[in-house]
Design an enzyme around this catalytic site. Structure first.
Site, PDB file in Angstrom:
ATOM      1  N   ASP A 298      80.615 -81.624 -14.160  1.00  0.00           N
ATOM      2  CA  ASP A 298      79.914 -80.819 -13.186  1.00  0.00           C
ATOM      3  C   ASP A 298      78.439 -80.753 -13.614  1.00  0.00           C
ATOM      4  OD1 ASP A 298      79.290 -79.233 -11.013  1.00  0.00           O
ATOM      5  OD2 ASP A 298      80.960 -77.846 -11.288  1.00  0.00           O
TER       6      ASP A 298
HETATM    7  C1  BGC Z   1      79.244 -77.341  -8.312  1.00  0.00           C
HETATM    8  C2  BGC Z   1      80.098 -78.519  -7.892  1.00  0.00           C
HETATM    9  C3  BGC Z   1      79.286 -79.493  -7.085  1.00  0.00           C
HETATM   10  C4  BGC Z   1      78.061 -79.901  -7.892  1.00  0.00           C
HETATM   11  C5  BGC Z   1      77.188 -80.927  -7.179  1.00  0.00           C
HETATM   12  C6  BGC Z   1      77.937 -77.774  -8.924  1.00  0.00           C
HETATM   13  O1  BGC Z   1      77.078 -76.707  -9.125  1.00  0.00           O
HETATM   14  O2  BGC Z   1      79.978 -76.549  -9.209  1.00  0.00           O
HETATM   15  O3  BGC Z   1      81.199 -78.073  -7.159  1.00  0.00           O
HETATM   16  O4  BGC Z   1      80.068 -80.595  -6.753  1.00  0.00           O
HETATM   17  O5  BGC Z   1      77.288 -78.751  -8.148  1.00  0.00           O
HETATM   18  O6  BGC Z   1      76.569 -80.405  -6.085  1.00  0.00           O
END
Ligand code: BGC
Length: 775
Positions: A298
């Site tokens: 993430d």
């Molecule tokens: C979130 C994810 C997301 C990623 C990319 C993160 O802050 O937890 O769910 O896919 O950002 O946007």
């Protein structure tokens, strides 16, 4: 999707949840799960062996630096063209088709090996045609709704040149305070699994090299849905049996349905952060389940493995404290199983050093690169690196009529009629209707959190939807304004003044019937948006009371828009009808009007318990029993003395209709079954009212005596059926060891001999019961 494809989706979920049988005294150990081979067809006719050959040939030509670029994933605003020339692996959140084309041309034509970029985005409930939030789709209890959402989301995403979505989000949650409960299908692992399979199928089809398909990425591995106090990113501490019985099943189902990428989570479980967790990423996902795709971290989750500097606990991109510095964080992530680092670049920056020091092996790096290349080959990117349309033509693929129609259908099927005293709903479209409330003429909030590239102007408001179907006058008053602030502590809720209430009351008095459009703003749920109160924000409850008091006996329906379960105890006595509409997406207005005027008979069911109030949290239907089960008649048992019930206000699986149903005659095909055997449970459902409508027949089981206490109920089957007045159907569910077995605290799947109780009905309070014995 045809009926048979819906069935297939459900069938696949059942397959996905099944485990092999290896025998042993009372214990059936889990065997190695292979992928569901039918889930993914060879990409453009290339066999897996052809692809492996191509992967190995390419890998053998890559320099160390090129490999380290390949494991790097950069967001739109950080990516540089030099990165791309040097062989960068992937880009996220760039959705402008011309820019995607430009960057891909650099990758293909100007990088030494011409390896295409993988473009990724969070298409969570639609790209431009925004569908209901996934918690709403969960309420549809209809895999076809999830399938269509994913299908149209993939089509629009692929049209701009994207090839991966960070979806489905499959985090089971018991935490209504947590803003991200909006993003998955609620509190139940089975429902989440079935819908995850449908979403993977909708996203990938059987071959995600197809020009309308993307590779799916179930997230967030794992147990991200239970942060303490509901505060996003917070700690989770949980037993092995809960990990495996509650949180892992939807991931397993998604992977078995063919999902070829996955995202590790921000949170730590038992002190081990998701993107530093060898057990969940490597031992379970990759080895136990045979996942041969790649895991991306993430956002900055690799950097966050580091300790923050002393006296600077919020320095940013740090905090878990399981790595002393950047190189240690990169080594931990690599060795735990991360294959692609999102946003931060420690694996790229320190990879060479780590390999020369022997802290990360070349074979681990090669494995990560191989996984990424495998997915790129399967995605057909080497043959077709570009979007199927010229950049200027992509816009024409957005909001196409079939997608918009599907979004309207999905929104209608997601709505849950929580109460309907005296059959207040449906309203008569020939009577004057007041549409009142801060969300009545609202476009922005209807999209919910994670609105992709949806635009406020795409939304048909509740007022316009009602006005369109109302043949008598439709009137409006706002009542008050909710807060859309992104800075949480400044004015977190809004609707703090009753200055507009007198006008709202007058508008209500002048109309024959009243729709109150109330709830949360989209900024109140989604990532990093936890609430400590879960009732209607601001003075909205007071607005209901004033309107009710001034309009005794008048038909009043509260329509709720929200991203989490709300505590509604203070409105249930003032709102004769309550319709839960979630955040319905672009077709909010037409879909609400369809249900309010009875064109669509609501058939959704709650995918998550609605507590009386926040103090009852966590409360969920599939809880373990205690030695002192709740009993309101006596003391000395497990209950809140100031809550009148042992249950939440509205239970999991609850939802009314404009007609009535009877579920009857539960029967089992056999009274006993071997541990490897299966049986069927059949039940009749009859529409006993006078309108055509939908009922969700639900099947639960309970294992009353087991080596570890088993949940009082577990959902193991459901089917949404449409019946004409007087019509009956028999619904049949198959049960086998994947249903009556469970994981123990050593991570073993066990099937124990003894009685299993089976319950059927139309909510988690289902009271028809039959039992069988596992021999
Ligand atoms: C979130 C994810 C997301 C990623 C990319 C993160 O802050 O937890 O769910 O896919 O950002 O946007």
């Amino acid at each position: 999707m045809s009926g048979s494809r819906v069935k297939a989706a459900i069938g696949a979920a059942v397959v996905a949840l099944a485990v092999g049988v290896a025998g042993g005294a009372g214990v059936i150990a889990q065997t190695e799960d292979s992928r569901d081979e039918a889930a993914r067809q060879p990409a453009r006719g290339q066999s897996d062996r052809d692809i492996e050959r191509r992967v190995n040939r390419l890998l053998s030509r890559m320099t160390l630096q090129e490999k380290l670029q390949q494991v790097t994933l950069r967001p739109d605003f950080m990516v540089t063209e030099d990165d791309v020339r040097n062989g960068l692996g992937a880009v996220l959140s760039e959705t402008r088709p011309a820019r995607i084309r430009e960057l891909q041309e650099i990758a293909v034509e100007e990088s030494r090996l011409g390896i295409p970029l993988l473009f990724a985005f969070d298409t969570i409930h639609g790209f431009r045609t925004i569908f209901p939030i996934p918690l709403g789709t969960g309420a549809s209890f209809d895999p076809e709704v999830a399938f269509e959402d994913a299908k149209y989301g993939a089509r629009e995403s692929a049209a701009v040149g994207l090839k991966q979505t960070y979806a489905p989000m499959v985090d089971v949650s018991h935490e209504p305070r947590w803003g991200r409960i909006a993003e998955a299908a609620g509190e139940d692992p089975f429902l989440n699994s079935v819908l995850a399979v449908a979403r993977v199928r909708g996203t990938q089809g059987s071959d995600y090299s197809d020009e309308e398909k993307l590779v799916a990425s179930p997230k967030h591995l794992v147990a991200y849905g239970e942060p303490e106090a509901g505060r996003d990113y917070n700690t989770t501490d949980l037993s092995e049996q809960r990990l495996r019985n509650l949180y892992l099943p939807p991931f397993k189902a998604a992977v078995k349905a063919g999902a070829d990428t996955a995202m590790c989570s921000f949170n730590a479980i038992n002190g081990v952060p998701g993107c530093g967790n060898h057990y969940t990423m490597t031992e379970i996902l990759k080895r136990e389940w045979g996942f041969d795709g790649f895991i991306e971290s993430d956002w900055t989750a690799v950097a966050e493995l580091r300790a923050c500097p002393p006296r600077n606990p919020d320095a940013g991109e740090c905090g878990h404290g399981v790595a002393a510095d950047g190189p240690a964080a990169a080594a931990l992530a690599f060795n735990a199983g991360v294959d692609s680092e999102m946003t931060s670049t420690f694996m790229r920056d320190f990879g060479a050093q780590l390999i020369s020091q022997g802290l990360v092996s070349m074979s681990r790096l090669n494995d990560a690169v191989r996984r990424i290349l495998r997915v790129k080959f399967r995605a057909g990117l080497f043959e077709n690196p570009y979007a199927p349309y010229e950049p200027a033509e992509a816009e024409a693929q957005m909001l196409r009529p079939d997608a918009v129609e599907a979004a309207r259908r999905a929104a209608g099927r997601s709505m849950v009629l929580l109460q309907n005293e005296g059959s207040v709903l449906p309203f008569d479209p020939a009577k004057s209707t007041a549409v009142i409330g801060p969300l009545a003429r609202n476009q922005h909030d209807m999209l919910g959190p994670w609105w992709g590239r949806g635009e406020d102007r795409d939304v048909v408001t509740v007022f316009d939807g009602i006005d369109e179907q109302n043949t008598a006058p439709t009137t409006y008053a706002e009542g008050c304004k909710l807060s859309n602030t992104e800075v949480p502590h400044t004015d977190p809720e809004g609707c703090g003044s009753d200055a507009g209430f007198a006008e709202a009351v007058a508008v209500a008095q002048a109309a024959d019937q009243v729709v109150l459009a109330l709830g949360e703003t989209r900024e109140m749920s989604g990532e990093a948006n936890a609430r400590s109160k879960i009732d209607l924000p601001g003075l909205q409850e007071e607005l209901i009371r004033r309107i009710r008091a001034a309009n005794p006996g008048k038909p009043i329906a509260v329509v709720l828009f929200n991203g989490r379960p709300l505590g509604l105890e203070d409105i249930v006595n003032d709102a004769p009808a309550i319709l839960e509409a979630w955040f319905p997406g672009v077709q909010a207005g037409p879909a609400v009007a369809d249900v309010v005027f009875g064109k669509v008979n609501p058939g959704g069911k709650l995918p998550v318990s609605f507590p009386y109030r926040v103090g009852q949290v966590p409360i969920y239907y599939n809880h373990e029993p205690t030695g002192r089960p709740c009993n309101k008649e006596i003391k000395w048992n497990s209950q809140h003395r100031d809550i009148p019930s042992c249950d939440p206000l509205f239970v999991f699986g609850h939802g009314l209709s404009y007609t009535t149903f009877e579920v009857s005659n539960l029967s089992l095909s056999s009274s006993s079954v071997s541990r490897r055997g299966s049986l069927t449970a059949s039940v009749n459902v009859t529409n006993t009212g006078s309108r055509r409508g939908d009922e969700v027949v639900q099947l639960y089981i309970n294992d009353p005596v087991a080596s570890i206490s088993q949940p009082v109920r577990r959902l193991r089957g459901f089917e949404r059926v449409t019946l004409d007045p007087g019509q009956s159907r028999t619904v049949t569910f198959r049960l086998d060891s994947s249903d009556f077995g469970f994981y123990d605290n050593r991570g073993r799947f066990v099937v124990e001999p003894g009685r299993i109780d089976v319950y059927a009905g139309n909510s988690s309070k289902a009271d028809l019961m039959q039992s069988f014995t596992v021999r």
